[in-house]
Design an enzyme around this catalytic site. Sequence first.
Site, mmCIF file in Angstrom:
data_model
loop_
_atom_site.group_PDB
_atom_site.id
_atom_site.type_symbol
_atom_site.label_atom_id
_atom_site.label_comp_id
_atom_site.label_asym_id
_atom_site.label_seq_id
_atom_site.Cartn_x
_atom_site.Cartn_y
_atom_site.Cartn_z
ATOM 1 N N ASP A 211 0.730 -1.338 -0.075
ATOM 2 C CA ASP A 211 0.036 -0.051 0.079
ATOM 3 C C ASP A 211 0.776 1.176 -0.230
ATOM 4 O O ASP A 211 0.567 2.293 0.305
ATOM 5 C CB ASP A 211 -1.085 0.049 1.313
ATOM 6 C CG ASP A 211 -0.207 -0.016 2.438
ATOM 7 O OD1 ASP A 211 0.877 -0.301 2.622
ATOM 8 O OD2 ASP A 211 -0.802 0.470 3.378
ATOM 9 N N ASP A 289 7.459 -4.951 14.099
ATOM 10 C CA ASP A 289 8.198 -3.557 13.882
ATOM 11 C C ASP A 289 8.509 -3.123 15.527
ATOM 12 O O ASP A 289 9.363 -2.378 15.861
ATOM 13 C CB ASP A 289 7.432 -2.636 13.063
ATOM 14 C CG ASP A 289 5.995 -2.777 13.637
ATOM 15 O OD1 ASP A 289 5.257 -3.627 14.285
ATOM 16 O OD2 ASP A 289 4.911 -1.821 13.016
#
Length: 445
Positions: A211, A289
Amino acid sequence: MLKKSSLVLWGVVLFVAWNALILFFLWTRPQSLSDHSHLTEEVIRLAEDAETELERQKDLLQQIYRYSVLWSRRQTKPLPAAAASAQPSTAAPLPHLSQISPDAVLPVLVIACDRSTVRRCLDKLLHYRPSKERFPIIVSQDCGHDETARVIASYGDAVMHIKQPNLSDIPVPTDHRKFQGYYKIARHYHWALSQVFQTFQYQAAIVVEDDLEVAPDFFEYFQAAFPLLLADPTLWCVSAWNDNGKEQMVDAAHPELLYRTDFFPGLGWLLLSDLWNELEPKWPKAFWDDWMRQPEQRRGRSCIRPEVSRTMTFGRKGVSHGQFFDQHLKFIKLNDRFVPFAQMDLSYLKRNEYDRSFRDQVYSAPELRVEELQGNQRRELGTVRVQYTTRDSFKAFAKALGVMDDLKSGVPRAGYRGIVSFLYRGRRVYLAPPSDWTGYDPSWS
Ligand SMILES: *[C@@H]1O[C@H](CO)[C@@H](O)[C@H](O)[C@H]1NC(C)=O
């Protein structure tokens, strides 16, 4: 090793036999061609059949390849580098200067799942890519989504399409059921990065997600910052993302500005195989992350990040987006002016030089209170500094000035040595701790 090569040999034999069968089949089908239009139709049909067959064979070959890779993985011991650096503690010395060549190939790994809008990501990458040899594109697809697979396949040889083979659900603790998506993302990253570094043996890679749209100088930026990453062991990534990169908070007239940050931004980032070898043995099951942002993984290392982002996210649909997208991500400005980074001297970003000059810059700026700043007072001062001393004052000031106020393992987004640099009502502001700051407090969240 013997087993592996015989497996590959069997694959090839199978492939050749399959081809022979097809040829035989095509030759021996009934020939009832009465006129020319029939002939044309027949030829087209044959061509279409052949195309379907080729597609099937490609899948077959990919399967053979995948199994031989799996096989060899099972046969070989972990790489020595990985074994040596398994479970490093925060105290362990950082890796030495990398042996990787500054001319190494930099593949772009596109992480894809079920968004056919990956087309927008790939179109921009292909449009701006200066060299297909230097920047091969590898699309790794998880989720087995047919439409997305067709979109990726439509790029033919322009991209390499690999598919994460394990689509099974992941057993998660009951209270983590709603996080199943995050577990799958972590599994996909693990698999895809292992393909890039262990199977294909690349020495560095740029990771993007399906994206993300990239800026015109996306490749130029990474190419120019890559030698820094090799030369400075206190860096562990180069990122295209500024977490505070909203239009009114960046200096769009100076897209050449670059910074160091202690916050791992992700969202278009370059890493070395050395780092993957270090992280792979302990790769987490979910939330990769935030895991990277923990002191045990980061080990005091920083990333390079730009003033104006070189990626923007256009996807709303996704595991982690939604509200976060509506409130922040969609306002991040994508750089639109090409900066010839490769012709610029970026050595000022190396730790020793940068720390000295950046600290001087920040702490020589006059201090101003948030209210004065909000009231647009003392414009004549130019660049100013707003000081915070506690977690709560950081959060309050950040909120008041429109800066991201969340902290991960005590590090503010885009922060460096506790300092966040941004534009407020057209002037440069450093939101900074006192100058005797000694380190992050991971309990600040
Ligand atoms: C697929 O993933 C699940 C969950 O991570 C794991 O338990 C399982 O062993 C994997 N299967 C294969 C064939 O790798």
